[in-house]
Design an enzyme around this catalytic site. Structure first.
Site, short mmCIF file in Angstrom:
data_model
loop_
_atom_site.label_atom_id
_atom_site.label_comp_id
_atom_site.label_asym_id
_atom_site.label_seq_id
_atom_site.Cartn_x
_atom_site.Cartn_y
_atom_site.Cartn_z
N HIS A 188 -3.89 42.25 -16.93
CA HIS A 188 -5.15 42.08 -17.66
C HIS A 188 -4.91 41.58 -19.08
O HIS A 188 -5.79 40.96 -19.67
CB HIS A 188 -5.96 43.37 -17.63
CG HIS A 188 -6.57 43.59 -16.30
ND1 HIS A 188 -6.01 44.41 -15.37
CD2 HIS A 188 -7.65 43.03 -15.71
CE1 HIS A 188 -6.73 44.35 -14.26
NE2 HIS A 188 -7.73 43.53 -14.44
N GLU A 431 -10.94 42.03 -2.56
CA GLU A 431 -9.66 42.01 -3.28
C GLU A 431 -8.65 42.95 -2.64
O GLU A 431 -7.59 43.21 -3.20
CB GLU A 431 -9.84 42.32 -4.77
CG GLU A 431 -10.62 43.57 -5.08
CD GLU A 431 -10.82 43.79 -6.58
OE1 GLU A 431 -10.21 43.09 -7.39
OE2 GLU A 431 -11.59 44.70 -6.94
N ASP A 455 -5.88 40.90 -7.38
CA ASP A 455 -5.56 42.09 -6.59
C ASP A 455 -5.26 41.73 -5.14
O ASP A 455 -4.38 42.32 -4.52
CB ASP A 455 -6.69 43.12 -6.68
CG ASP A 455 -6.59 43.93 -7.97
OD1 ASP A 455 -5.46 44.29 -8.34
OD2 ASP A 455 -7.63 44.17 -8.61
N CYS A 502 -13.26 34.74 -8.15
CA CYS A 502 -13.25 35.04 -9.58
C CYS A 502 -11.88 35.45 -10.10
O CYS A 502 -11.71 35.71 -11.28
CB CYS A 502 -14.30 36.09 -9.94
SG CYS A 502 -13.93 37.70 -9.23
#
Ligand code: PEP
Ligand code: MG
Length: 544
Positions: A188, A431, A455, A502
């Site tokens: 992240h 995911e 993920d 996304c």
């Protein structure tokens, strides 16, 4: 001049001054002291500084988020002046002849345990506040000899690694780029760099960190991952030219604003933006996004010292919806856990956090937290075109439970006479391999799927996305991942749902044609990638 090669995570070039990231060390050692009076003076002085800092933060919060949310800092100031708290600190110093830092830490532990064991939820929540004010006083004690350097120039931050909560606390106006010795490209922290439009390079190695010092002139090339410490004039001239070329290409892309995302043979796709924080909206609008495909709402939680209230969340969601003026805004519900940790959740340490208690698992276990967020989302829905999506889904049962909770929230709002839109699209993230494989059963339950390739890749390839050692084993174009995406796309369309991507793979222009051919309806990427992606779509010809 010294050169290092690392992994670029956001392509742009920065040339500037290095600043070594100093982590606040709040671990405290017990030391015997001789001069008790001096220790009492130190504590008095540290408290004064802590109160001055809090009053500054209070004033800022008051003007930025209003009285209700600023209040917590006023409470912290009052807690620092509390008689019982102060008597405990002084007693420990006097009776044990120990350093002030230790006396504060011991008092903090005792008081926070006491609050945590109380029945009243309000008092329980004060446990975190005691820890917070104590850490602030300890930091003031530890840094009492340090001058605060409020530099106005932008710096290149060099760190061992940065947690997402540390990255968001960096003041973007003062950061030119960042380099970390460790870290992985799907973390992240890397994603934040892209969303914040900051050149970033990760995995530069320990040797880099040992070679760089505060004040060094360095160059960071986010395209190639190259880092140069103390460049000679020829090298600097080369990178200045490369930087100018970058800027020229970026300005050419501006011509694509207002144009459609359409291939040469007429296939259209939506290109939306990913955001982590409300303040990124400016970049979303500047880059002409068709909507927001992923708002990682957990950053509202990561930036707070306590659970963000319904009111605070409502105003954040309302602001995003209003700014997007009727364009689709997909807000993902809380995806906390794993690398995204907020202390006040009191989550236990886990051996395998990526496979652990995170995201929807927390929300379904603690419905009071989930419902606060859903109330805020539904209330905000009247201000725009809202979609809500849920992370880390693995089963039909989870979606059914979510739907029951959504119905509860709606009837609570109905009972209170509070309006909400009857046109909110409900979606789930695909995911986990489980969700992709049962996408035929999930699709009839929702309006849309959004593929979280970050993920999905980690779980399909069994590669922890935080583990930098695994980078050589991660084939981002692995057929297994692409087949799962294709399977989800086919099932979505079969049951009338739309599907977007996304995860970071959405911005990989070498896959754009593949996604278009699979029938992906939407790609959602960091704002700086919108126009390059539009260019790729407009140059594609699927009939060939
Ligand atoms: C993903 O997993 O691809 C995703 C978009 O969510 P996050 O990166 O926040 O886990
Ligand atoms: Mg994810």
């Amino acid at each position: 001049m010294k050169k290092f090669h690392a992994t670029g995570v956001y392509g742009a070039i920065a040339i500037g001054t290095a600043s070594i990231f100093k982590r606040q060390d709040t671990s405290v050692r017990r030391k015997k002291i001789d001069d008790i009076d001096n220790e009492l003076k130190r504590i008095a002085h540290a408290k004064e500084r802590a109160i001055a800092q809090l009053s500054e933060i209070y004033e800022r919060a008051l003007s930025e988020v209003g009285e209700a949310h600023a209040q917590i800092f006023e409470i912290h100031m009052m807690m620092i002046e509390d008689d019982d708290y102060n008597e405990s600190i002084e007693n420990i110093i006097k009776t044990q002849s120990v350093n002030a830092e230790y006396a504060v830490a011991a008092t903090s532990d005792n008081f926070s345990d006491m609050f945590a064991s109380m029945d009243d939820a309000y008092m329980q929540a004060r446990a975190t506040d005691v820890k917070d004010i104590s850490n602030r006083i300890i930091a003031c004690l530890t840094n009492e000899n340090h001058q605060k350097s409020d530099t106005l120039i932008k710096l290149i931050v060099c760190a061992d690694d940065l947690a997402p909560s540390e990255t968001v606390s960096l003041d973007k106006d003062k950061v030119l780029a960042f380099v970390t010795a460790f870290g992985s490209s799907n973390s992240h922290t890397a994603i934040l760099a892209r969303n914040m439009n900051i050149p970033a390079v990760i995995n530069a190695g320990e040797d880099f960190l040992n070679s760089v010092s505060d004040g060094d002139r360095i160059i960071v090339d986010g395209h190639t991952g190259d880092i140069i410490i103390a460049p000679d004039s020829e090298t600097e001239a080369f990178y200045l030219k490369k930087q100018a070329e970058d800027n020229r290409k970026k300005s050419l892309l501006q011509e694509l604003k207002g144009k459609e995302n359409i291939t040469k043979d007429g296939k259209k796709i939506n290109i939306y933006a990913n955001i982590d924080r409300v303040k990124e909206i400016g970049a979303v609008l500047a880059n002409d996004a068709g909507g927001i495909g992923l708002f990682r709402s957990e950053f509202l939680y990561l930036e707070s010292n306590d659970f963000p209230t319904e009111e605070l969340q409502f105003s954040a969601y309302k602001k995003v919806l209003e700014s997007m003026a009727g364009k689709k805004v997909i807000i993902r519900t809380l995806d906390i856990g794993a690398d995204k940790q907020a202390e006040y959740f009191n989550l236990e340490k886990e051996d395998n956090p990526e496979l652990g208690f995170r995201a929807i698992r927390i929300c379904l276990t603690k419905p009071e937290i989930f419902k606060t967020q859903l109330h805020a989302l539904y209330r905000a829905s009247v201000y725009g075109n809202l979609g809500i999506m849920f992370p880390m889904i693995t089963s039909v049962g989870e979606v059914e439970k979510i739907k029951v909770i959504l119905e509860d929230v709606k009837s609570e709002l109905d009972n209170d006479g509070i309006a909400y839109s009857d046109n909110i699209e409900i979606g789930i993230m695909i995911e986990t391999p489980a969700a992709a494989v049962i996408s035929d059963e999930l699709a009839p339950l929702v309006d849309f799927f959004s593929i979280g390739t970050n993920d999905l890749t980690q779980y399909t390839l069994a590669c922890d996305r935080q583990n930098a050692k695994l980078e050589p084993f991660i084939d981002t174009h692995h057929k297994a991942v692409l087949r799962l995406i294709e399977m989800a796309a086919q099932n979505a369309h079969k049951f009338g749902a739309w599907i977007g991507v996304c995860g970071e793979l959405a911005a990989d222009t070498s896959l754009t044609e593949t996604f278009l051919k699979m029938g992906i309806d939407e790609l959602s990427v960091s704002a700086p990638f919108i126009l390059p992606l539009r260019e790729t779509v407009r140059n594609a010809d699927l009939s060939k």
